[in-house]
Design an enzyme around this catalytic site. Structure first.
Site, PDB file in Angstrom:
ATOM      1  CG  ASN A   9      -1.730   1.384   1.480  1.00 24.50           C
ATOM      2  OD1 ASN A   9      -1.655   1.980   0.458  1.00 24.50           O
ATOM      3  ND2 ASN A   9      -2.491   1.321   2.520  1.00 24.50           N
ATOM      4  CD1 TRP A  10       3.579   0.989  -2.675  1.00 25.48           C
ATOM      5  CD2 TRP A  10       3.436   2.008  -4.730  1.00 25.48           C
ATOM      6  NE1 TRP A  10       4.037   0.068  -3.726  1.00 25.48           N
ATOM      7  CE2 TRP A  10       3.969   0.659  -4.876  1.00 25.48           C
ATOM      8  CE3 TRP A  10       3.348   2.902  -5.859  1.00 25.48           C
ATOM      9  CZ2 TRP A  10       4.657   0.621  -6.295  1.00 25.48           C
ATOM     10  CZ3 TRP A  10       3.922   2.571  -7.303  1.00 25.48           C
ATOM     11  CH2 TRP A  10       4.709   1.472  -7.190  1.00 25.48           C
ATOM     12  CE  LYS A  11      -0.398   2.904   4.796  1.00 24.17           C
ATOM     13  NZ  LYS A  11       0.058   3.053   6.276  1.00 24.17           N
ATOM     14  CG  HIS A  94      -5.674   1.675   5.270  1.00 24.10           C
ATOM     15  ND1 HIS A  94      -5.097   2.719   6.044  1.00 24.10           N
ATOM     16  CD2 HIS A  94      -4.693   0.756   5.163  1.00 24.10           C
ATOM     17  CE1 HIS A  94      -3.890   2.232   6.500  1.00 24.10           C
ATOM     18  NE2 HIS A  94      -3.761   1.162   5.843  1.00 24.10           N
ATOM     19  CD  GLU A  96      -2.718   5.246   6.933  1.00 20.72           C
ATOM     20  OE1 GLU A  96      -2.930   5.458   5.521  1.00 20.72           O
ATOM     21  OE2 GLU A  96      -1.843   4.611   7.691  1.00 20.72           O
ATOM     22  CD  GLU A 166      -2.963  -2.646   7.088  1.00 23.72           C
ATOM     23  OE1 GLU A 166      -2.041  -2.896   6.281  1.00 23.72           O
ATOM     24  OE2 GLU A 166      -3.720  -1.476   7.001  1.00 23.72           O
ATOM     25  N   GLY A 172       2.932   1.886  10.781  1.00 23.72           N
ATOM     26  CA  GLY A 172       4.064   3.162  10.654  1.00 23.72           C
ATOM     27  C   GLY A 172       4.649   3.603  11.886  1.00 23.72           C
ATOM     28  CB  SER A 212       5.671  -2.044  11.671  1.00 23.35           C
ATOM     29  OG  SER A 212       5.437  -0.739  12.152  1.00 23.35           O
ATOM     30  N   GLY A 233       3.347  -1.108   4.232  1.00 21.49           N
ATOM     31  CA  GLY A 233       3.242   0.333   3.912  1.00 21.49           C
ATOM     32  C   GLY A 233       4.436   0.667   3.445  1.00 21.49           C
ATOM     33  N   GLY A 234       5.166   1.372   4.672  1.00 16.89           N
ATOM     34  CA  GLY A 234       6.581   1.900   4.493  1.00 16.89           C
ATOM     35  C   GLY A 234       7.718   1.013   3.752  1.00 16.89           C
TER      36      GLY A 234
HETATM   37  P1  13P Z   1       3.293   0.166   7.741  1.00 18.01           P
HETATM   38  O1  13P Z   1       4.034  -1.091   7.111  1.00 18.01           O
HETATM   39  O2  13P Z   1       4.051   1.415   7.128  1.00 18.01           O
HETATM   40  O3  13P Z   1       3.252  -0.045   9.294  1.00 18.01           O
HETATM   41  O4  13P Z   1       1.690   0.347   7.066  1.00 18.01           O
HETATM   42  C1  13P Z   1       0.876  -0.638   7.218  1.00 18.01           C
HETATM   43  C2  13P Z   1      -0.271  -0.441   6.548  1.00 18.01           C
HETATM   44  O5  13P Z   1      -1.052   0.373   6.760  1.00 18.01           O
HETATM   45  C3  13P Z   1      -0.646  -0.924   5.082  1.00 18.01           C
HETATM   46  O6  13P Z   1      -1.977  -0.794   4.666  1.00 18.01           O
END
Ligand code: 13P
Length: 250
Positions: A9-11, A94, A96, A166, A172, A212, A233-234
């Protein structure tokens, strides 16, 4: 045996030119991947990324979609628009979007149903906040997220649904749920799926872990019985980190 499904997920990262370049190098590097791979760039990056991974087995997904066919919904993107550019997969619910944009289980459910009716693959995200976990509400929160989020979905449609667990406190933050904690939450979610859709659906249900995930922890997480992949994510933003995650199975 469930096949691992690893997604990035590149957000809200990368401009379209960077995204297309990165996607092309990922497609080349991941051509022998033993797992199912998905990447989810932001809307404006989608056409370039679709083009860049053409001919590879990488799935390109959107990070959200609207729950109406078309019309006066300023700022929104429809399933038809995504499908027209070759995107048939979407991440919904998600944390967020729940946290910052007020998305409720009921609202997410409308999108889930609409996306499935429109032939899209759905990756439904669920997970508790730290406050909910510490308050002993983990199971209550997951139950509502699964039961309401998937209300009205048929067992047949569940073939097109991935669930991503998640925990919000692990996203993050560098804090990963322990494999045992994550596996317990996944087992609970699989139980909810079984109650709602039956044993066969539950046994085949792909449940990704997100929060993470890194090259250093992916193997022990993926070794857990109920963890069938990752939503990253990251660490999905660079080849150096994402490739070893994709290559976590020998
Ligand atoms: P991180 O891997 O940066 O913690 O993010 C997880 C995430 O929200 C993937 O959708």
């Amino acid at each position: 045996m469930r096949n691992l499904y690893i997604a990035g997920n590149w957000k809200m990262n990368m401009v379209p030119s960077e995204a297309a370049k990165y996607a092309a190098s990922l497609a080349a590097a991941a051509k022998d991947a033993k797992v199912k791979v998905m990447i989810a760039p932001t809307f404006v990056c989608l056409p370039g990324v679709v083009e860049a991974v053409k001919g590879s087995n990488i799935i390109v997904s959107a990070q959200n979609v609207n729950d109406h066919e078309k019309g006066a919904y300023t700022g929104e993107v429809s399933c038809a628009m995504l499908k027209d550019i070759g995107v048939n997969s979407v991440i919904l619910g998600h944390s967020e979007r729940r946290q910052y944009y007020g998305e409720t289980n009921e609202f997410i459910n409308k999108k889930v149903l609409f996306a499935l009716e429109n032939g899209m693959e759905v990756d439904l995200c669920v997970g508790e906040t730290l406050e909910e976990r510490e308050g002993g509400r983990l199971e209550e929160v997951l139950t509502a997220q699964i039961n309401v989020g998937l209300d009205g979905v048929t067992p047949e449609q569940m073939k097109h649904v991935t669930i991503a667990y998640e925990p919000v406190w692990a996203i993050g933050t560098g804090k990963t749920a322990t494999p045992a904690d994550a596996n317990a939450a996944h087992a609970f979610i699989r139980g909810l799926v079984e109650k709602k859709f039956g044993k066969a659906v539950a046994e085949n249900q792909i449940i990704q872990y997100g929060g993470s995930v890194k090259p250093s922890n992916v193997r022990e997480l993926m070794a857990c019985e109920h963890i069938d992949g990752a939503l990253v994510g990251g660490a999905s933003l660079t080849l150096e980190q994402f490739l070893p995650i994709i290559n976590c199975v020998d």
